[in-house]
Design a protein around this motif. Structure first.
Motif, PDB file in Angstrom:
ATOM      1  N   GLU A 162       0.829  -1.204   0.000  1.00 31.43           N
ATOM      2  CA  GLU A 162       0.000   0.000   0.000  1.00 31.43           C
ATOM      3  C   GLU A 162       0.864   1.255   0.000  1.00 31.43           C
ATOM      4  O   GLU A 162       0.648   2.182  -0.786  1.00 31.43           O
ATOM      5  N   SER A 163       1.866   1.301   0.874  1.00 28.29           N
ATOM      6  CA  SER A 163       2.733   2.475   0.918  1.00 28.29           C
ATOM      7  C   SER A 163       3.570   2.588  -0.353  1.00 28.29           C
ATOM      8  O   SER A 163       3.848   3.692  -0.832  1.00 28.29           O
ATOM      9  N   ASP A 192       1.773   8.950  -5.959  1.00 26.80           N
ATOM     10  CA  ASP A 192       1.699  10.310  -5.414  1.00 26.80           C
ATOM     11  C   ASP A 192       3.054  10.923  -5.072  1.00 26.80           C
ATOM     12  O   ASP A 192       3.123  12.100  -4.705  1.00 26.80           O
ATOM     13  N   GLY A 193       4.123  10.127  -5.117  1.00 20.72           N
ATOM     14  CA  GLY A 193       5.445  10.698  -4.900  1.00 20.72           C
ATOM     15  C   GLY A 193       5.984  10.519  -3.497  1.00 20.72           C
ATOM     16  O   GLY A 193       5.314  10.013  -2.593  1.00 20.72           O
ATOM     17  N   LEU A 194       7.230  10.943  -3.332  1.00 22.06           N
ATOM     18  CA  LEU A 194       7.971  10.719  -2.097  1.00 22.06           C
ATOM     19  C   LEU A 194       7.359  11.427  -0.899  1.00 22.06           C
ATOM     20  O   LEU A 194       7.261  10.855   0.193  1.00 22.06           O
ATOM     21  N   GLU A 195       6.932  12.680  -1.088  1.00 19.21           N
ATOM     22  CA  GLU A 195       6.401  13.440   0.050  1.00 19.21           C
ATOM     23  C   GLU A 195       5.144  12.782   0.622  1.00 19.21           C
ATOM     24  O   GLU A 195       4.984  12.659   1.840  1.00 19.21           O
ATOM     25  N   TYR A 202       4.360   9.641   0.369  1.00 19.32           N
ATOM     26  CA  TYR A 202       4.802   8.395   0.990  1.00 19.32           C
ATOM     27  C   TYR A 202       5.337   8.646   2.398  1.00 19.32           C
ATOM     28  O   TYR A 202       4.990   7.927   3.351  1.00 19.32           O
ATOM     29  N   GLN A 203       6.178   9.645   2.531  1.00 20.66           N
ATOM     30  CA  GLN A 203       6.755   9.961   3.840  1.00 20.66           C
ATOM     31  C   GLN A 203       5.662  10.312   4.843  1.00 20.66           C
ATOM     32  O   GLN A 203       5.684   9.849   5.993  1.00 20.66           O
ATOM     33  N   GLN A 204       4.710  11.118   4.400  1.00 19.56           N
ATOM     34  CA  GLN A 204       3.630  11.519   5.296  1.00 19.56           C
ATOM     35  C   GLN A 204       2.791  10.316   5.711  1.00 19.56           C
ATOM     36  O   GLN A 204       2.413  10.175   6.887  1.00 19.56           O
ATOM     37  N   TYR A 205       2.532   9.423   4.762  1.00 19.72           N
ATOM     38  CA  TYR A 205       1.731   8.225   5.057  1.00 19.72           C
ATOM     39  C   TYR A 205       2.431   7.345   6.090  1.00 19.72           C
ATOM     40  O   TYR A 205       1.795   6.871   7.043  1.00 19.72           O
ATOM     41  N   GLN A 206       3.720   7.126   5.922  1.00 21.83           N
ATOM     42  CA  GLN A 206       4.448   6.267   6.852  1.00 21.83           C
ATOM     43  C   GLN A 206       4.494   6.872   8.252  1.00 21.83           C
ATOM     44  O   GLN A 206       4.370   6.155   9.254  1.00 21.83           O
ATOM     45  N   ILE A 207       4.677   8.164   8.342  1.00 22.23           N
ATOM     46  CA  ILE A 207       4.721   8.815   9.656  1.00 22.23           C
ATOM     47  C   ILE A 207       3.353   8.748  10.333  1.00 22.23           C
ATOM     48  O   ILE A 207       3.245   8.466  11.538  1.00 22.23           O
TER      49      ILE A 207
END
Length: 301
Positions: A23-24, A31-34, A36-41
């Motif tokens: 999913e991530s 949607d890009g790196l930003e 992805y980073q927000q989702y993981q946090i």
């Protein structure tokens, strides 16, 4: 190439092979790196689901309890940063996995750390990273999406293809270029000439070192050769292993039959093969790693 006389078996594994990050990963690609980073946090306290190699890792780490010493170590290698990788370590803690060492490479390939950690085996879902590891002389495989299987017991069962995995691809090249008849003739003539080692020979030797610490028949590790070869081409394989002083617990010479149902019968925790067609059959039943090595994986000129 790692030194197989060391007193510890080291497995390096990517976070996507250990946990289900589909999913991530989809969010990263769409949607890009930003994003992805927000989702993981935002989800860092939600444990990840098990990935393709999770059961294998869990059973390997359990060997340390059986042996009452740390003879197996698992190293996490991830393209995440330490910040986005916090969810991965939280998941490791959630499942009680004894993994303490890691390399978070911040978006670039972590393959350069494989040899630095003295790894005997590298498992990943990134084919390019796996190829780099093989070029370094480390056994490596791309973990494929496989049918989920529950761990049936504490014994760890490894299954290997022969040519281009345990052995070199010298015989397979004859088969590819000259056909089955020439292959059978060549193998019969060369029955007393040991095959050269393939990328998984050092890993198999390291496994045997662990097996030898237990009384005969009581080792918590079991190995199986699963090959498309049949008689009389089996003789060279048997004599090669004898020459290497390496024992395989079980050997299946299938003469071209599909391997999947036999791997299920063996109850393999993981199977390694260089040919994608065999991997497709196997992954319907057991965790499967594709070894992108040898003539079967060379691009046509």
């Amino acid at each position: 190439m790692p030194d197989n006389t060391v007193d510890k078996l080291v497995l390096a594994i990517s976070s996507r092979a250990l946990f289900d990050l589909s999913e991530s990963h989809r969010i990263f690609e769409e949607d890009g790196l930003e994003a992805y980073q927000q989702y993981q946090i935002e989800h860092e306290n939600e444990p990840l689901q098990a990935g393709g190699a999770f059961n294998l890792v869990k059973k390997l780490l359990h060997l340390n309890s059986l042996m009452q010493t740390q003879r197996v170590e698992v190293i996490l290698l991830s393209r995440n940063s330490a910040d986005t990788g916090l969810r991965i370590f939280n998941s490791i803690e959630h499942y009680g996995l004894s993994i303490t060492r890691a390399a978070f490479s911040g978006g670039v390939s972590p393959y350069r750390y494989i040899s630095a950690f003295n790894s005997h085996l590298f498992l990943s879902m990134d084919g390019a990273d796996v190829r780099h590891a093989l070029e370094q002389g480390v056994a490596a495989a791309t973990i494929l999406p496989s049918a989920p299987q529950a761990a049936s017991d504490t014994q760890v069962k490894f299954a290997f293809d022969g040519d281009a995995v345990l052995f070199s691809d010298e015989a397979e090249r004859i088969y590819k270029s000259q056909g089955l008849e020439a292959f059978a003739r060549s193998e019969k003539q060369s029955a007393n000439e040991p095959l050269s080692g393939g990328p998984f020979k050092p890993f198999l030797a390291a496994l045997q070192q662990l097996q030898m610490e237990f009384p005969a028949g009581e080792a918590p590790i079991r190995t199986c050769l699963v090959t498309a070869r049949s008689a009389p081409a089996h003789e060279r394989v048997v004599k090669t292993l004898r020459n290497w002083n390496i024992r395989i617990d079980e050997s299946l010479f299938l003469g071209g039959m599909e391997k999947g149902v036999f791997l299920k019968a063996f109850d393999a925790d993981v199977f390694f093969d260089d040919q994608e067609a065999h991997c497709h059959s196997a992954r319907q039943h057991v965790a499967t790693g594709h070894v992108p090595h040898g003539v079967a994986n060379e691009k046509p000129a």
